[in-house]
Design a protein around this motif. Structure first.
Motif, PDB file in Angstrom:
ATOM      1  N   ARG A 140      -4.992 104.386 -25.794  1.00  0.00           N
ATOM      2  CA  ARG A 140      -5.523 105.095 -24.632  1.00  0.00           C
ATOM      3  C   ARG A 140      -5.238 104.353 -23.329  1.00  0.00           C
ATOM      4  O   ARG A 140      -4.810 104.958 -22.342  1.00  0.00           O
ATOM      5  N   LEU A 141      -5.421 103.035 -23.289  1.00  0.00           N
ATOM      6  CA  LEU A 141      -5.270 102.284 -22.049  1.00  0.00           C
ATOM      7  C   LEU A 141      -3.847 101.765 -21.876  1.00  0.00           C
ATOM      8  O   LEU A 141      -3.150 102.116 -20.914  1.00  0.00           O
ATOM      9  N   ILE A 142      -3.398 100.939 -22.811  1.00  0.00           N
ATOM     10  CA  ILE A 142      -2.051 100.367 -22.701  1.00  0.00           C
ATOM     11  C   ILE A 142      -1.002 101.471 -22.764  1.00  0.00           C
ATOM     12  O   ILE A 142       0.041 101.403 -22.099  1.00  0.00           O
ATOM     13  N   GLY A 143      -1.288 102.504 -23.554  1.00  0.00           N
ATOM     14  CA  GLY A 143      -0.346 103.614 -23.652  1.00  0.00           C
ATOM     15  C   GLY A 143      -0.153 104.328 -22.332  1.00  0.00           C
ATOM     16  O   GLY A 143       0.962 104.750 -21.998  1.00  0.00           O
ATOM     17  N   ARG A 144      -1.224 104.475 -21.560  1.00  0.00           N
ATOM     18  CA  ARG A 144      -1.108 105.131 -20.252  1.00  0.00           C
ATOM     19  C   ARG A 144      -0.300 104.270 -19.284  1.00  0.00           C
ATOM     20  O   ARG A 144       0.499 104.791 -18.503  1.00  0.00           O
ATOM     21  N   VAL A 145      -0.532 102.957 -19.333  1.00  0.00           N
ATOM     22  CA  VAL A 145       0.254 102.055 -18.472  1.00  0.00           C
ATOM     23  C   VAL A 145       1.727 102.115 -18.858  1.00  0.00           C
ATOM     24  O   VAL A 145       2.616 102.188 -17.998  1.00  0.00           O
TER      25      VAL A 145
ATOM     26  N   LEU B 133       3.325 105.358 -17.585  1.00  0.00           N
ATOM     27  CA  LEU B 133       3.642 105.366 -16.162  1.00  0.00           C
ATOM     28  C   LEU B 133       4.891 104.539 -15.868  1.00  0.00           C
ATOM     29  O   LEU B 133       5.755 104.955 -15.088  1.00  0.00           O
ATOM     30  N   THR B 134       4.993 103.364 -16.474  1.00  0.00           N
ATOM     31  CA  THR B 134       6.194 102.554 -16.267  1.00  0.00           C
ATOM     32  C   THR B 134       7.426 103.246 -16.847  1.00  0.00           C
ATOM     33  O   THR B 134       8.521 103.169 -16.280  1.00  0.00           O
ATOM     34  N   GLY B 135       7.226 103.937 -17.975  1.00  0.00           N
ATOM     35  CA  GLY B 135       8.338 104.678 -18.556  1.00  0.00           C
ATOM     36  C   GLY B 135       8.765 105.843 -17.686  1.00  0.00           C
ATOM     37  O   GLY B 135       9.954 106.179 -17.614  1.00  0.00           O
ATOM     38  N   MET B 136       7.816 106.483 -17.008  1.00  0.00           N
ATOM     39  CA  MET B 136       8.155 107.576 -16.094  1.00  0.00           C
ATOM     40  C   MET B 136       8.977 107.056 -14.921  1.00  0.00           C
ATOM     41  O   MET B 136       9.947 107.699 -14.499  1.00  0.00           O
TER      42      MET B 136
END
Length: 369
Positions: A180-185, A188-191
């Motif tokens: 949930r947390l690290i995945g969202r970060v 965003l970096t992947g985007m």
């Protein structure tokens, strides 16, 4: 092809890029090496054939992953592939966490969301795609479908972005999700990685030239010298941040880069698109600022003699004074460059918008070739 190759069974794997922009570049690189990876990691006794394509599978914003998989099935059947994998730059979610990959054994297709893989996307794909192909072939064979904790769990340990597996294992409908947390970060970096900030940086070339012109004029103004000496580090930081914020905001407004929710773009997806656009432009603007700052320091050191600066400031000067001078001039020139950014090429600037995809240009679909 040797005689032994004719006697080996052939399995055709289709790689589809959607949209045909950044994902098509990733597909092209992966296709060149995927057959060897499949032979090494899945089955060396099979003659692997990898096909790359794009075009028929559209970025279905409104339908999400299921719409992508449904479109991919039609492409797989028409092209007579055994299995098909879709690589997309759409940021997808399930159970309110980023979705890294989704597979459907019944339809013999799978999807990987490139942004959810973070920065090292190609490295993760070298593990994820062969694993998905292996799983699809296993679940469509006569063997019993393995329960969760068997084959699907292997990807959770091999691909850093995958945190756990969800879905119906017995039906072969599995989703690989991030934390949930690290995945969202990581999403965003992947985007930002998928949005290619280097392209946005090149698109701001006229802006940078205009900012350099503004900086050159400001270097000749003694009032700016005195202002830089009077302002402290805190005020200069605020001015710099305001200048960068004004630049990013002006680019978004002037070139209509803000994604609005509509029937095809849900609110959550539009929010992610806008966040990706802001992060991409902010990174490009920050790099432009650093280039401008370095150029201004060099110009100030060459044009302003120490004795002249000392006479103006009425005190001994050091190299830090040149740094402070370059700092305030770069910040002011950034605001001036923001106004000049309206002269940038529309398509070049719009490429920084995450939801915008230019025409594929040199890319060719294998089916049309």
């Amino acid at each position: 092809m040797t005689t032994s190759d004719h006697h080996r069974p052939e399995i055709v794997v289709g790689l589809v890029a959607t949209p045909p922009d950044y994902p098509a570049q990733v597909v092209a690189r992966l296709t060149a090496e995927l057959a060897d990876q499949l032979a090494e990691r899945v089955d060396a006794d099979v003659r692997w054939t990898v096909r790359e394509s794009w075009g028929d599978v559209a970025p279905r914003r409104d339908g999400g992953v299921e719409a992508l998989l449904d479109d991919l099935v039609h492409r797989r059947v028409d092209a007579r592939w055994d299995v098909a994998i879709c690589l997309t730059d759409l940021p997808l979610h399930t159970e309110r966490v980023p979705l890294v990959a989704q597979m459907s054994a019944r339809r013999r297709v799978a999807m990987v969301s490139l942004p959810a893989l973070g920065l090292r996307q190609l490295r993760a794909l070298r593990v994820a795609v062969p694993g998905l192909v292996n799983r699809l072939l296993t679940d469509t064979s006569e063997e019993q479908v393995l329960p969760v904790g068997g084959a699907p769990a292997e990807l959770t340990g091999q691909v850093a972005a995958i945190h756990r597996v969800v879905g119906e294992a017995n039906a072969g409908e599995l989703g690989y999700v991030a934390s949930r947390l690290i995945g969202r970060v990581r999403l965003l970096t992947g985007m930002v990685r998928a949005n290619r900030p280097g392209r946005a940086l090149l698109g701001l070339s006229k802006l940078l030239v205009g900012a350099f012109g503004t900086a050159a004029f400001a270097l000749t103004t003694t009032a700016i010298w005195e202002m830089g000496d009077a302002l402290g580090g805190l005020r200069l930081t605020v001015i710099m941040l305001l200048g960068l914020t004004a630049l990013v905001a002006w680019l978004i407004v002037a070139h209509d880069l803000w994604e609005k929710p509509d029937r095809e773009t849900p609110t959550e997806l539009a929010r992610l698109f806008n966040l990706g656009t802001i992060l991409t432009l902010t990174l490009a603007a920050a790099v432009s600022y650093l280039v401008l700052f370095a150029g201004t320091i060099l110009a100030a050191a060459l044009l302003i003699d120490t004795s002249v600066l000392k006479q103006t400031l009425q005190r001994p000067v050091a190299f830090t004074d040149y740094l402070m001078l370059a700092w305030i001039i770069s910040s002011l020139a950034t605001v001036g460059g923001a106004i000049g950014s309206g002269l940038e090429d529309e398509d070049t600037v719009r490429a920084a918008a995450y939801g915008y995809h230019p025409e594929p240009g040199g890319w060719r679909d294998e089916k049309d070739a």
